[in-house]
Design a protein around this motif. Structure first.
Motif, mmCIF file in Angstrom:
data_model
loop_
_atom_site.group_PDB
_atom_site.id
_atom_site.type_symbol
_atom_site.label_atom_id
_atom_site.label_comp_id
_atom_site.label_asym_id
_atom_site.label_seq_id
_atom_site.Cartn_x
_atom_site.Cartn_y
_atom_site.Cartn_z
ATOM 1 N N GLU A 1 -76.959 18.287 -26.047
ATOM 2 C CA GLU A 1 -77.814 19.056 -25.142
ATOM 3 C C GLU A 1 -77.127 19.253 -23.798
ATOM 4 O O GLU A 1 -77.718 19.785 -22.868
ATOM 5 C CB GLU A 1 -79.155 18.345 -24.942
ATOM 6 C CG GLU A 1 -79.026 16.880 -24.571
ATOM 7 C CD GLU A 1 -80.376 16.164 -24.495
ATOM 8 O OE1 GLU A 1 -80.866 16.029 -23.372
ATOM 9 O OE2 GLU A 1 -80.934 15.776 -25.542
ATOM 10 N N LEU A 2 -75.868 18.843 -23.750
ATOM 11 C CA LEU A 2 -75.162 18.853 -22.479
ATOM 12 C C LEU A 2 -75.070 20.256 -21.882
ATOM 13 O O LEU A 2 -75.383 20.464 -20.704
ATOM 14 C CB LEU A 2 -73.758 18.273 -22.666
ATOM 15 C CG LEU A 2 -72.905 18.164 -21.402
ATOM 16 C CD1 LEU A 2 -73.606 17.286 -20.386
ATOM 17 C CD2 LEU A 2 -71.533 17.619 -21.727
ATOM 18 N N ASN B 1 -68.448 7.679 -19.243
ATOM 19 C CA ASN B 1 -67.694 7.633 -20.490
ATOM 20 C C ASN B 1 -68.580 7.456 -21.717
ATOM 21 O O ASN B 1 -68.253 7.907 -22.808
ATOM 22 C CB ASN B 1 -66.683 6.485 -20.439
ATOM 23 C CG ASN B 1 -65.350 6.961 -19.926
ATOM 24 O OD1 ASN B 1 -64.837 7.962 -20.408
ATOM 25 N ND2 ASN B 1 -64.823 6.284 -18.927
ATOM 26 N N ALA B 2 -69.718 6.810 -21.503
ATOM 27 C CA ALA B 2 -70.617 6.562 -22.636
ATOM 28 C C ALA B 2 -71.027 7.863 -23.316
ATOM 29 O O ALA B 2 -71.320 7.887 -24.513
ATOM 30 C CB ALA B 2 -71.855 5.808 -22.164
ATOM 31 N N LEU B 3 -71.030 8.945 -22.530
ATOM 32 C CA LEU B 3 -71.405 10.234 -23.109
ATOM 33 C C LEU B 3 -70.505 10.582 -24.290
ATOM 34 O O LEU B 3 -70.957 11.096 -25.313
ATOM 35 C CB LEU B 3 -71.312 11.315 -22.037
ATOM 36 C CG LEU B 3 -71.675 12.725 -22.492
ATOM 37 C CD1 LEU B 3 -73.148 12.801 -22.834
ATOM 38 C CD2 LEU B 3 -71.335 13.747 -21.429
ATOM 39 N N PHE B 4 -69.232 10.289 -24.134
ATOM 40 C CA PHE B 4 -68.287 10.632 -25.197
ATOM 41 C C PHE B 4 -68.237 9.556 -26.273
ATOM 42 O O PHE B 4 -68.065 9.853 -27.459
ATOM 43 C CB PHE B 4 -66.892 10.825 -24.604
ATOM 44 C CG PHE B 4 -66.865 11.818 -23.488
ATOM 45 C CD1 PHE B 4 -67.104 13.165 -23.748
ATOM 46 C CD2 PHE B 4 -66.642 11.421 -22.190
ATOM 47 C CE1 PHE B 4 -67.097 14.092 -22.729
ATOM 48 C CE2 PHE B 4 -66.634 12.340 -21.161
ATOM 49 C CZ PHE B 4 -66.859 13.679 -21.423
ATOM 50 N N GLU B 5 -68.393 8.306 -25.834
ATOM 51 C CA GLU B 5 -68.267 7.224 -26.803
ATOM 52 C C GLU B 5 -69.515 7.090 -27.663
ATOM 53 O O GLU B 5 -69.430 6.841 -28.859
ATOM 54 C CB GLU B 5 -68.000 5.903 -26.083
ATOM 55 C CG GLU B 5 -66.597 5.787 -25.527
ATOM 56 C CD GLU B 5 -66.464 4.524 -24.696
ATOM 57 O OE1 GLU B 5 -66.879 3.459 -25.172
ATOM 58 O OE2 GLU B 5 -65.964 4.613 -23.560
ATOM 59 N N HIS B 6 -70.684 7.231 -27.015
ATOM 60 C CA HIS B 6 -71.919 7.005 -27.752
ATOM 61 C C HIS B 6 -72.756 8.259 -27.891
ATOM 62 O O HIS B 6 -73.863 8.201 -28.422
ATOM 63 C CB HIS B 6 -72.752 5.918 -27.066
ATOM 64 C CG HIS B 6 -71.987 4.670 -26.814
ATOM 65 N ND1 HIS B 6 -71.396 3.959 -27.846
ATOM 66 C CD2 HIS B 6 -71.676 4.021 -25.676
ATOM 67 C CE1 HIS B 6 -70.778 2.905 -27.327
ATOM 68 N NE2 HIS B 6 -70.926 2.938 -26.022
ATOM 69 N N GLY B 7 -72.244 9.388 -27.385
ATOM 70 C CA GLY B 7 -72.999 10.625 -27.537
ATOM 71 C C GLY B 7 -74.115 10.775 -26.534
ATOM 72 O O GLY B 7 -74.864 11.741 -26.564
ATOM 73 N N ARG B 8 -74.250 9.839 -25.626
ATOM 74 C CA ARG B 8 -75.310 9.915 -24.612
ATOM 75 C C ARG B 8 -74.852 9.132 -23.396
ATOM 76 O O ARG B 8 -74.301 8.042 -23.543
ATOM 77 C CB ARG B 8 -76.607 9.333 -25.179
ATOM 78 C CG ARG B 8 -77.707 9.068 -24.158
ATOM 79 C CD ARG B 8 -79.025 8.767 -24.825
ATOM 80 N NE ARG B 8 -79.641 9.969 -25.343
ATOM 81 C CZ ARG B 8 -80.317 10.837 -24.577
ATOM 82 N NH1 ARG B 8 -80.470 10.606 -23.305
ATOM 83 N NH2 ARG B 8 -80.839 11.913 -25.103
#
Lengths: 270, 270
Positions: B141-142, B170-177
DNA sequence: GCTGGACCCTCCCCCGGGGGGAGGGTGCAC
DNA sequence: GTGCACCCTCCCCCCGGGGGAGGGTCCAGC
């Protein structure tokens, strides 16, 4: 120096945007092993040189390329052959898109509020010996197989009599794989390559005609099936199709006519 | 009469081209229950009226609509609202396609034999108080969130000073959120709606510029990350982006310029 | 009425490509 | 030396099915 160019899994994860668990999975799968593993602790250590490989995997996974296929691509050392393997996938995406388009078309027709009435005719089809090509085929390779079989049939049959047709085993739809027979009626069926004479048994069919491309032919199948059920006729045997007007005749898909023949067991005036 | 218009699961399967096990699953999921179930034997019996529903499910599944969503569509009794729900999905397919296109573009760049050299600049960024919108956002949804946030920011900030930017956890890329902050520098940051003043801490950044659309920006991320690793600088904190030239400035995507700033811990002439 | 075979039932395990979390060992900076 | 972030393995969960075991049922033919 704060850190040697050796990366713990977490750092490598931040650099590649692949999750830590995902990296471990790729290691287990033999897809992207760390440059070195501490035997005592099991710690995985990566290097910066592995980043491009990780990114390639990431992209391929975004294209839903299965892991074994990704492995094959990475294993191929030659950039050219690698590119060839990758180029193979747009094809897959293309057919995916085709499937989607067909489903949308079919859905549109299904959600249409007023379905037009269905013309169904009961027809007694006598036994006939025809030129045929047959095989066990999976549903997703059906179109390609069909094109090849029809071409071979066309080349082998000199004096066709009437429209070509198909017999489709129900297993094809239920299990995704089944026996399919493509035929072309002719006075003296030849035997050449895969083409050979086959005697189709006599059947009683409930026949309706589907107009246009096959995107939404399943809807017509369903309507015909419902008709058969409603008219209390038992079913048996493979469904038949005939192609009075098809791609061979015109490029205008809306002019295509496909007869669907549903075998019925007991046909009579009562 | 050979058979009442009541169908055993196998017959219904043949009529709908849905597998027997799949029909049972749909029953368990409350998606398409049989018209009647024999309590003694557990036998499921369907009617011809259920065929259209089964076909709708079949099509929706071909579009990879998840079962709960299918259920919602079927539950809505009004054909109009149903059509609206279905029409929602082409959108999803569209974005799917977009993702695919981006992945292909990125892959092309990755497989290119000679990667052009990377220009990296070390930059000390002082602390600054800016107008910002921030939230926890999921990766898929970014883009939508980003567009909304940027629009709100534009409306609220009267005298922007310099290009807008982003801080991405970074969590956005690692965990998708993860936490995302969009900012616009200005002399006196307003507080309106989601827009509020935020003081960004001073950082040392390794900065490179990505040219063109963001399809393959991950490749640049990886190259910059590799550079940071190779030059032995420890990393810490969220990655920053700045948009000197973006969609707001020109429709020519190839003219876009995105600065990527990777936080580094220790910067010095040594 | 009986029998055989096709059909149906439930239950459990398998797949791919991950995610969540438990429980325990390590590396490193202070 | 101590705290804490990090890492390890292992197991279960998700979806939307498929395979198969083991057992009950329906029905046509005799």
């Amino acid at each position: 120096m704060h850190s040697a160019p050796v990366l713990a899994i977490g750092e490598f994860s931040r650099l590649t945007h692949l999750g830590v668990r995902t990296l471990r999975r790729y290691h287990d799968a033999g897809l992207l092993g760390p440059a070195c593993v501490d035997h005592a602790t099991g710690y995985r250590y990566y290097t910066a040189e592995q980043i491009p490989a990780a990114q390639v995997i990431h992209r391929l996974r975004e294209l839903d390329v299965p892991l074994p296929e990704v492995q094959r691509i990475l294993r191929s050392p030659d950039p050219a052959s690698r590119a060839a393997l990758v180029a193979d996938h747009p094809q897959r995406l293309e057919s995916e898109l085709e499937r989607t388009r067909a489903a949308v078309a079919s859905l549109r027709r299904l959600l249409q509020p007023e379905p037009p009435p269905l013309d169904v005719e009961l027809r007694a089809v006598p036994a006939a010996t025809v030129a045929a090509v047959e095989d066990d085929v999976a549903h997703d390779e059906l179109l390609a197989w069909y094109a090849g079989a029809m071409a071979e049939l066309d080349a082998a049959v000199e004096e066709p009599v009437g429209a070509p047709g198909t017999l489709c085993d129900n297993a094809l739809f239920e299990h995704g794989r089944g026996h399919v027979l493509v035929y072309r009626p002719t006075a003296r069926p030849p035997r050449r390559g895969r083409v050979h004479p086959v005697t189709l048994p006599a059947v009683e069919l409930a026949v309706t005609t589907h107009a246009g491309p096959h995107d939404d032919i399943d809807v017509t199948y369903g309507e015909l099936g419902a008709w058969v059920v409603a008219n209390a006729l038992a079913v048996a045997g493979p469904v038949r199709e005939r192609y009075p007007v098809g791609p061979r005749d015109t490029d205008d898909a809306s002019a295509w006519r496909t007869e669907i023949g549903w075998p019925v067991f007991h046909v009579g005036p009562g």
